[in-house]
Enzyme design. Structure first.
Site, PDB file in Angstrom:
ATOM      1  N   ASP A  24      12.482  43.865  22.569  1.00 16.24           N
ATOM      2  CA  ASP A  24      13.759  43.595  21.905  1.00 16.24           C
ATOM      3  C   ASP A  24      13.436  42.703  20.715  1.00 16.24           C
ATOM      4  OD1 ASP A  24      16.202  42.688  21.000  1.00 16.24           O
ATOM      5  OD2 ASP A  24      16.791  41.718  22.880  1.00 16.24           O
ATOM      6  N   GLU A 187      19.831  49.480  20.839  1.00 14.07           N
ATOM      7  CA  GLU A 187      20.019  48.352  21.758  1.00 14.07           C
ATOM      8  C   GLU A 187      21.065  48.650  22.836  1.00 14.07           C
ATOM      9  OE1 GLU A 187      20.670  45.111  19.042  1.00 14.07           O
ATOM     10  OE2 GLU A 187      18.621  45.282  18.292  1.00 14.07           O
ATOM     11  N   ASP A 211      28.022  43.031  22.436  1.00 17.39           N
ATOM     12  CA  ASP A 211      26.807  42.229  22.221  1.00 17.39           C
ATOM     13  C   ASP A 211      27.100  41.065  21.275  1.00 17.39           C
ATOM     14  OD1 ASP A 211      24.366  41.164  21.459  1.00 17.39           O
ATOM     15  OD2 ASP A 211      23.385  43.096  21.133  1.00 17.39           O
TER      16      ASP A 211
END
Ligand code: ADP
Ligand code: MG
Length: 620
Positions: A24, A187, A211
């Site tokens: 990530d 993501e 998010d």
């Protein structure tokens, strides 16, 4: 009707013992994860605790590079040499980031607005790709230390809204860090995978991924069906996140301390002290009801209710984005089956409560919200490694696919990293009056000129009924099936003409060739852009020359001899300019011709209208 069948799969073999890591690469923090005994885990740092590597790169005077916590410590004391938020600059030109430059504490190069941004540190210029490479190297080092073995294959996540440039830049950073990037994953897709959502292809559903990180907010709506994670809509705010809450708390503390916030701009170490205090207060209040601390030798205090009052408008803004995303996707909150929370700031109780209320659903929040994307990336890596045989493998196109257009330019129809299966098309037309045949040449690659890409095949659509240039509507469809086989289909829509020609399939492309093509495309980006400029100018010039000739033929009685002569001379000048490789020269010749002929064209048009009106009167 299969006109061209090409197997895009390159047949590269993944060996059993290869570990594929999930990364990530975040704006604020980055993480690396892998599968351990069938479960994804994030790798901890040397302290054995923290899995987050702050996405900060610092260049000390001794010529070394610091990444992560060590670099973050220098953010305030040495801002010019400490780079953060580099993800915001990935794949962007200076023009793209001009209006947000004030946000950065370091220097973004501004000498050429068209080129990709560079960052100046001391006397060197760094691209965002190089800086991201530093972060990726640190993550690679971390996991190699943990596993005591070299790793080279990775899956890296990017925001769902990242365009092709930004995805390519991320992939390039991976390559430069010595990683073979097997896949770039969205993501929100990774977050869903971490919760096991989408692993059962028989259960189609729509999910929302909320998010809220350090500096950015993203809401993504995904439609998951048959192992494909389709992005229905994304929305968000690239300047809204935990940092904004920290700033609000700093202001709150300043008022308690009777301190003018202006002073913080000068007294950097006091500014940093208060910012760190504000962040720890905020984090503490995610669990506790009040926070007591000390700053400048005096007590400060904030309650959870106080914090909530400060951040209420920020949370409302995220809900507005959610509303917009739903509207764009044309769905109601009830149609959303699951809501997944991602990002450190979703630990805040007010955020959870408001999001749950908005969607009217319980939340998927059992995993650590700042690890969930990396965990999902590790699962995706594991699927790619073939360790989860029962799972459908979602594939992507390794290189862009497109056709050759006038001037030898590559027109991409399916960009690289598009999911497979896929279908995309575009309409084209002819460039010459009465054109009967159209050659369709299919290429694979990232360069602007087809001659630098790889030709996959070509065919000719024959028998287009004669029509003036620009009138035929030729629809070209690229269809890639689940096995990665490409079919190209061409159809002239006005006549319904469809031509069927088979082309022998070409073989797949090796990893090395692919890497080389990508490196070439980076190395030649500037040169390609210039060449594209020249070719586009030439195309425009040629179109104008044709139109000019037509105009002279049709209007020679309307123009004075001088006008005719000047127009001729300007046409000749343009013809000559079009041979040169100087796009500005061509553009000047185009402008000269346009400037002179615009009033003439206007006069010709009025004449036509007058004739038409007269015609009407006579006939009535
Ligand atoms: P990004 O995706 O931008 O890299 P993260 O997902 O790592 O960011 O989120 C970082 C943000 O989360 C920071 O603003 C941090 O202060 C915030 N955060 C982390 N833990 C908590 C917590 N317990 N309560 C509130 N905010 C938190
Ligand atoms: Mg994140």
């Amino acid at each position: 009707m299969a006109l061209i069948s090409i197997n895009l799969q390159d047949g590269s073999v993944i060996k059993d013992q290869d570990v594929i890591i999930g990364i990530d690469l975040g704006t604020t923090n980055s993480l690396v994860a892998y599968m351990q005994g069938g479960q994804p885990v994030c790798v901890k740092g040397p302290d054995g605790k923290n899995t987050l590597v702050p996405s900060v790169v610092h260049f000390p005077d001794d010529g070394t590079v610091l990444v992560g916590d060590a670099a973050k410590d220098r953010l305030i004391t040495d801002p010019a040499n400490t780079i953060y938020s580099v993800k915001r600059l990935m794949g962007k030109s200076y023009k793209d980031v001009e209006n947000i430059q004030a946000f950065f504490g370091y220097r973004i190069l501004d000498d050429d607005t068209e080129a990709l941004v560079k960052i100046r540190v001391k006397n060197r210029y760094y691209t965002p790709v190089e800086l991201s490479t530093q972060i990726l190297r640190e993550l690679k080092r971390r996991i190699e230390e943990e596993l005591h073995t070299p790793v080279s294959k990775a899956v890296i996540t990017v925001p769902a809204y990242f365009n092709d440039n930004q995805r390519q830049a991320t992939r390039d950073a991976g390559k430069l860090a010595g990683l073979d990037v097997l896949r770039i994953v969205n993501e929100p897709t990774a977050a869903a995978l971490a919760y096991g959502i989408g692993l059962d292809p028989t259960l189609p559903e729509i999910i929302a991924v909320y998010d809220l990180g350090g500096g950015t907010f993203d809401i993504s709506l995904l439609h998951i069906h048959d192992g494909v994670f389709e992005v229905l809509a994304t929305n968000g705010d690239t300047f809204l996140g935990g940092d904004d809450i920290d700033r609000a708390v700093v202001d709150f503390f300043c008022s308690q301390l009777n301190l003018d916030t202006e002073i913080l701009a000068e007294d950097k170490s006091l500014g940093q002290e208060l910012r760190l205090l504000a962040e720890s207060a905020k984090k503490a209040l995610s669990g506790a009801e009040h926070f007591d601390g000390r700053a400048m030798g005096k007590p400060v205090r904030i309650t959870r209710a106080g914090l909530e009052a400060l951040m209420h408008p920020l949370v409302q803004r995220t809900l507005d984005c959610c509303r917009n995303a739903l509207q764009d996707a044309g769905i109601s909150p009830e149609q959303v089956g699951k809501v997944v929370l991602v990002g450190g700031s979703t630990r805040i109780p007010l955020v959870r409560q408001k999001v749950a209320g908005f969607f009217g659903k319980p939340l998927f929040d059992s995993l650590n919200p700042d690890e969930v994307v990396a965990l999902g990336a590790a699962i995706q890596a594991d699927i790619l490694a073939g360790n989860q045989k029962n799972l459908l493998l979602l594939d992507i196109t390794p290189l862009s696919l497109g056709i050759e257009t006038i001037g030898g330019l590559m027109d991409t129809i399916i960009p690289r990293n598009s999911k497979v299966p896929n279908k995309a098309g575009r309409q084209y037309t002819t460039s010459v009056d009465g054109q009967k045949n159209l050659k369709i040449a299919v290429y694979q690659g990232e360069r602007d000129l087809v001659e630098n890409n790889r030709k996959l095949g070509e065919f000719i659509l024959r028998g287009i009924p004669p029509m003036p240039a620009g009138l035929p509507k030729i629809d070209i469809q690229f269809i890639i099936n689940a096995d990665g086989i490409l079919t190209v289909r061409a159809r002239e829509l006005r006549s319904g003409l469809e031509q069927e020609i088979d082309i022998r399939p070409t073989y797949g492309i090796s990893e090395e060739d692919m890497a080389q093509m990508l490196l070439d495309s980076i190395a030649h980006a500037q040169e390609d852009m210039q060449q594209r400029g020249v070719l586009e100018a030439r195309n425009e010039a040629n179109n104008l020359l044709k139109a000019g000739e037509k105009f002279l033929q049709q209007n020679d009685t309307l123009l004075s001899p001088e006008e005719l002569q000047t127009t001729r001379a300007l046409l000749n000048a343009l013809q000559e300019a079009a041979q040169s490789a100087d796009k500005d020269h061509i553009h000047r010749a185009i402008e000269n011709l346009n400037d002179f002929t615009a009033p003439l064209a206007h006069r010709a048009m009025e004449q036509t209208i007058r004739t038409a009106i007269r015609g009407k009167k006579v006939s009535s």
